[in-house]
Design an enzyme around this catalytic site. Structure first.
Site, mmCIF file in Angstrom:
data_model
loop_
_atom_site.group_PDB
_atom_site.id
_atom_site.type_symbol
_atom_site.label_atom_id
_atom_site.label_comp_id
_atom_site.label_asym_id
_atom_site.label_seq_id
_atom_site.Cartn_x
_atom_site.Cartn_y
_atom_site.Cartn_z
ATOM 1 N N GLY A 45 8.615 -13.401 -1.660
ATOM 2 C CA GLY A 45 7.654 -13.749 -2.713
ATOM 3 C C GLY A 45 7.526 -15.221 -3.049
ATOM 4 C CD GLU A 100 13.034 -14.467 -6.947
ATOM 5 O OE1 GLU A 100 11.917 -14.516 -6.399
ATOM 6 O OE2 GLU A 100 13.706 -13.421 -6.986
ATOM 7 C CG ASP A 101 8.464 -13.727 -6.479
ATOM 8 O OD1 ASP A 101 9.593 -13.599 -6.999
ATOM 9 O OD2 ASP A 101 7.941 -12.820 -5.800
ATOM 10 C CG ASP A 104 10.579 -7.627 -13.544
ATOM 11 O OD1 ASP A 104 9.954 -7.674 -14.601
ATOM 12 O OD2 ASP A 104 10.708 -6.585 -12.876
ATOM 13 C CE LYS A 132 5.811 -8.686 -14.712
ATOM 14 N NZ LYS A 132 5.950 -7.458 -13.901
ATOM 15 C CG PHE A 153 2.967 -4.866 -10.531
ATOM 16 C CD1 PHE A 153 4.356 -4.797 -10.510
ATOM 17 C CD2 PHE A 153 2.298 -5.161 -9.343
ATOM 18 C CE1 PHE A 153 5.056 -5.004 -9.334
ATOM 19 C CE2 PHE A 153 3.006 -5.371 -8.163
ATOM 20 C CZ PHE A 153 4.383 -5.284 -8.165
ATOM 21 C CG ASP A 160 5.045 -7.637 -2.284
ATOM 22 O OD1 ASP A 160 5.845 -8.186 -3.070
ATOM 23 O OD2 ASP A 160 5.291 -6.555 -1.727
#
Ligand code: IMP
Ligand code: MG
Length: 181
Positions: A45, A100-101, A104, A132, A153, A160
């Site tokens: 990601g 990191e993308d 979470d 998030k 999402f 992705d």
């Protein structure tokens, strides 16, 4: 592909502007460090963000990637992480910037950071494009964070759903019917 997007959350221009800001901040913070800097991307990601970010970093650095997979029990991350691709350099006495993308639950990054600390990396920081905070389960914070986003999402700019949508130039919210069908 575009038909599956509910709305554009972060435009291409906003992404580029933020990446420039993060790159400048990182360059200032690491300038003059006596240690080598390793920019470590978490596949897959992060690859688009990483490619843009390193071109905004003005201090010398090396680039590596790790690939990890987290086991999910239903929709909840279990915190058990499997290393698919490791780095073969000794992290001792180098500064590591993990890229990191999205942060979470935080379980993946917590695991990775602890692993690198066990290997005696001298300093580890985290740069994430998206955060998030509502979903955080692990005690971990990003040192550099692009955008705080709501618990929706998102796909695009490397992120992705089922390996698709990574090539969208913006970050968009996926229509729920795409993953509900
Ligand atoms: P966690 O922080 O351990 O829960 O896992 C973070 C990883 O979950 C990210 O690196 C993404 O691969 C994936 N992920 C979490 N939220 C999203 C999202 O909204 N879109 C796409 N991937 C996501
Ligand atoms: Mg990921």
């Amino acid at each position: 592909m575009e038909n599956d997007i509910l709305k554009v959350l972060i435009s291409e221009e906003a992404l580029q502007q933020k990446v420039r800001e993060l790159g400048a901040q990182i360059s200032r913070d690491y300038a003059g460090s006596p240690r080598k800097l390793l920019v470590l991307g978490v596949l897959k990601g992060s690859f688009v963000f990483m490619a843009d970010l390193i071109r905004q970093i003005t201090v010398p650095c090396q680039v590596e990637f790790m690939a990890v997979s987290s086991y999910h029990a239903g929709v909840k991350s279990s915190g058990v992480v499997k290393i698919i691709k490791d780095i073969d350099i000794d992290p001792q006495d180098i500064d590591i910037l993990i890229v990191e993308d999205i942060l979470d639950s935080g379980l993946t990054l917590k695991y990775l950071k602890d692993l690198l600390l066990q290997r005696h990396a001298s300093n580890i920081r985290i740069a994430t494009l998206l955060d998030k905070p509502a979903r955080r389960a692990a005690d971990i914070k990003a040192d550099y964070s692009g955008f705080e986003i709501p618990d929706e999402f998102v796909v695009g700019y490397g992120l992705d759903y089922a390996e698709s949508y990574r090539n969208l130039p913006y970050v968009g919210v996926l229509k729920p019917e795409v993953y509900e069908k």
